[in-house]
Design an enzyme around this catalytic site. Structure first.
Site, PDB file in Angstrom:
ATOM      1  CB  CYS A   1     -34.816  -3.679  -6.955  1.00 13.85           C
ATOM      2  SG  CYS A   1     -34.068  -3.342  -8.717  1.00 13.85           S
TER       3      CYS A   1
ATOM      4  CB  VAL B   1     -51.069 -14.689   6.380  1.00 12.48           C
ATOM      5  CG1 VAL B   1     -49.965 -13.811   6.132  1.00 12.48           C
ATOM      6  CG2 VAL B   1     -51.131 -15.669   7.601  1.00 12.48           C
TER       7      VAL B   1
ATOM      8  CD  GLU C   1     -51.544 -10.235  -3.015  1.00 12.89           C
ATOM      9  OE1 GLU C   1     -51.838  -8.832  -2.945  1.00 12.89           O
ATOM     10  OE2 GLU C   1     -50.265 -10.659  -2.705  1.00 12.89           O
TER      11      GLU C   1
ATOM     12  CB  CYS D   1     -29.169  -5.860 -10.429  1.00  8.02           C
ATOM     13  SG  CYS D   1     -29.500  -4.151 -10.058  1.00  8.02           S
TER      14      CYS D   1
ATOM     15  CG  ASP E   1     -38.157  -9.116  -2.352  1.00  6.28           C
ATOM     16  OD1 ASP E   1     -37.090  -9.967  -2.911  1.00  6.28           O
ATOM     17  OD2 ASP E   1     -38.436  -8.277  -2.759  1.00  6.28           O
TER      18      ASP E   1
END
Length: 445
Positions: free
Chosen positions: A194, A109, A66, A373, A330
């Site tokens: 979202c 990556v 990360e 949501c 996602d």
């Protein structure tokens, strides 16, 4: 002292002087790493699954790749854009959020080599793994719309977006400084994290002008590339009533293709007739940018579909070709709504199926497409949408969640951030399924 003696002295000291090290032919040290579990991405999905794995398998077996120093709770950006919350409340240091038992490599990556069970990072490091979990999220492509980045970076322009910590506070500043005119909110022709957020900030803006400023001086329009205001009919019916009651214009199948900051104009395209374009003057333009997979995934043809999303079995979240690879969040081609709630439910399925795979058992844990949501419609009301793959409601509470409620707003504003930081990121939240089972016998609509 002759030259040979000088060289012997240098070698004996191993060039320990920092000044001497600057003359090395290569300033980069390439490392090789090995692990049992490699998690690509430390966002919401990556943090949840790496914590679960670390909790189950102990230390030294998990590497998280990360690149960012800060971890953001992105669902809070809507409230920040409306001046309800502060940006500082939405983030923590990445090192304090990632599991202590995992090894964090601060890098991203560059190349996937699933046939060899390894990846190469952007800094040139190699990581070998036994099992890989991909959770790289979505990339914001502000540069895909001509003129948008220029407008966002101009403090004098009234173009803003809640989708980036770089621009979210500008949304509230632009809203406060506006005296009237055309307010336009957009939804792009791409997958979106979202998907309810573009509407939430619109409702909060309308609420602000209705209660604090002069609502009669502003004209509010929602231009969406979608063919519906919301994918689940039950909640769409409720939202149509809200926009009609609050005099909000809604145009479907209209996609933003250009921003002209010099003239304060936005250019839209009719997706049902691509030759038809509309140029509209704006006094405030809120843009939801096009989004897509990371560059590394776009180049990883063996693990992704033609659009760059990781190909998984939508029930087990296991890769369709490489059994030692899973993905969640996602970045997958799983046809669920891309929300933090979906990532929570998927993390439970991935953890259970990883255990089954390790024990040579069938993968019985199933993700049903659950997503949630919380559609904030004002500074004290919220519609809590919950649904599955088939876009059928999967409501947790024993009342009709399509109605605007203060209780759901308080949950969104105060309870969910606490749940996120203290439970989900630590690997202990799998979604509200247990609560739903408790309430279900008493549930009514």
């Amino acid at each position: 002292m002759n030259m040979n003696s000088v060289l012997r002295v240098f070698k004996s000291k191993r060039y320990s002087s920092p000044a001497l090290r600057q003359f090395s032919m290569s300033s980069t040290r390439y490392d090789n790493h090995s692990c049992k579990f490699l998690v690509i991405g430390g966002g919401t999905a990556g943090c949840a699954i790496s914590s679960k794995i670390s909790n189950s398998y102990g230390s030294d077996g998990v590497i998280v790749l990360e690149p960012n120093n800060l971890h953001y709770y992105q669902p809070l950006f809507t409230l920040i854009g409306a001046g309800i919350k502060k940006l500082d409340s939405s983030h923590k240091e990445m090192k304090s959020v990632l599991p202590k038992k995992a090894k964090w490599i601060k890098d991203s990556v560059a190349v996937f080599e699933p046939e060899a069970n390894k990846v190469t990072s952007n800094e040139g490091h190699t990581i070998n793994y036994e099992y890989m979990i991909i959770s790289t999220g979505l990339q914001l492509n502000f540069n895909a719309i001509p003129g948008l980045e220029e407008a966002l970076n101009d403090d004098d322009s009234k173009v803003c977006s809640i989708y980036s910590p770089k621009y979210v506070t500008k949304t509230w500043t632009s809203m406060k400084d506006l005296n009237g005119g055309n307010l336009i909110f957009t939804y792009p022709n791409s997958p979106v994290k979202c998907p309810g957020a573009p509407q939430k900030i619109m409702y909060l803006a309308e609420d602000y002008f209705r209660n604090v400023s002069n609502r009669n001086d502003v004209n509010i329009t929602y231009n969406s590339s979608l063919g519906v205001i919301f994918g689940v009919k039950k909640y769409a019916d409720a939202l149509w009533k809200i926009v009609k009651k609050r005099d909000i214009n809604v145009n479907l199948r209209r996609n933003l293709i250009e921003v002209k900051p010099d003239t304060s104009e936005a250019v839209f395209q009719n997706l049902d007739n691509l030759d038809e374009k509309f140029t509209v003057k704006y006094d405030l333009l809120h843009v939801t940018p096009p989004m897509g997979p990371s560059k590394a995934l776009l180049n990883a043809k063996s693990v992704t579909n033609a659009s760059g999303f990781v190909e998984v079995n939508k029930s087990t979240m296991q890769h369709v070709k490489f059994p030692n690879i899973f993905a969640l969040g996602d970045c997958t081609d799983s046809p669920n709504s891309k929300t933090a709630a979906a990532a929570a439910a998927q993390s439970c399925v991935v953890e259970k199926n990883l255990k089954s795979l390790l024990n040579k058992k069938s993968l019985d844990a199933v993700y049903d497409g659950y997503a949630s949501c919380p559609l904030v419609t004002s500074r004290n009301r919220c519609v809590l949408a919950e649904f599955d793959y088939s876009l059928n409601p999967m409501e947790t509470f024993p009342f009709n969640q399509a109605k605007e409620r203060l209780s759901m707003y308080i949950m969104k504003k105060d309870a969910m951030p606490l749940l996120y930081w203290n439970v989900m990121t630590k690997g202990y939240w799998n979604g509200p399924e247990i609560m739903r089972k408790i309430f279900n016998p008493f549930k009514f609509n």
